[in-house]
Design a protein around this motif. Sequence first.
Motif, PDB file in Angstrom:
ATOM      1  N   THR A  56      -5.495  -5.962   5.905  1.00  0.00           N
ATOM      2  CA  THR A  56      -6.328  -7.165   5.968  1.00  0.00           C
ATOM      3  C   THR A  56      -6.773  -7.402   7.402  1.00  0.00           C
ATOM      4  O   THR A  56      -7.932  -7.735   7.664  1.00  0.00           O
ATOM      5  N   ARG A  63      -7.740 -11.445   1.620  1.00  0.00           N
ATOM      6  CA  ARG A  63      -6.658 -12.133   0.924  1.00  0.00           C
ATOM      7  C   ARG A  63      -7.250 -13.168  -0.030  1.00  0.00           C
ATOM      8  O   ARG A  63      -8.119 -13.955   0.353  1.00  0.00           O
ATOM      9  N   PHE A  69      -4.660  -9.443  -3.101  1.00  0.00           N
ATOM     10  CA  PHE A  69      -5.679  -8.995  -2.152  1.00  0.00           C
ATOM     11  C   PHE A  69      -6.794  -8.299  -2.915  1.00  0.00           C
ATOM     12  O   PHE A  69      -6.618  -7.879  -4.059  1.00  0.00           O
TER      13      PHE A  69
END
Length: 244
Positions: A56, A63, A69
């Motif tokens: 991320t 997210r 995710f």
Amino acid sequence: MKQSETATHGRRAVIELREKILSGELQGGTRLFEVPLAELLDISRTPVREALSRLTEEGLLDRLPSGGFVVRRFGFSDVIDAIELRGVMEGMAARLAAERGVETEAIEKISETVRLLDDCFGEKLDEVDFDAYSELNERFHHQLAALSGSEMIRREVERASSLPFASPSAFLPDRADIASFRRSLRGAQEQHRLMVAAIAAREGSRAEAIAREHARTARRNLEYILAEDPGMISKVRGLAFIRH
């Protein structure tokens, strides 16, 4: 699980998941959850959670507010923006290095990297030791970011370079073996040399302009593939998950 073992599993999870994303196996929009991934990778949830957070930060995942995710979708304009951003940040690093001045030892170290890069080229115009060039090219750009003398600038350059298609070695010829790409590396190497010379001469504006133009090598290589040889998309790492 021991902390060292968790860290090892975490690194493996990052590498394997990153590869699945870049290869297109995990396409943009795919939702990812800790438990299924832990089962897939045969590790516990903790290293998977850490791997997802790392990816991320790299910009490959988003997210979800509801949990989990999702693999990010990237368009051509996103790639171009990322490349331009790296050019801006590296240009700033080069300008600050020139304006603030750099220790002789640091200039000597980056100059040695340039010399080693020279050794990557053979007698023929498109003869290049790609593996050695790629490694040394990455070293050069790390050294360039550090020359600014600003930890903040160094971190931002690294952040801007973190996405595969914005990194200094993005879309280099590698196994694609495109002769025109290999020949273009000689021009990029000349820019390395000119950048260092401008920094040593305290020519901030010149150093910045060369660094920004240098970053656009990745853009030109990408545009060549999409316009002239789209069949290479499946063979060049990272292109599979870019929407065209």
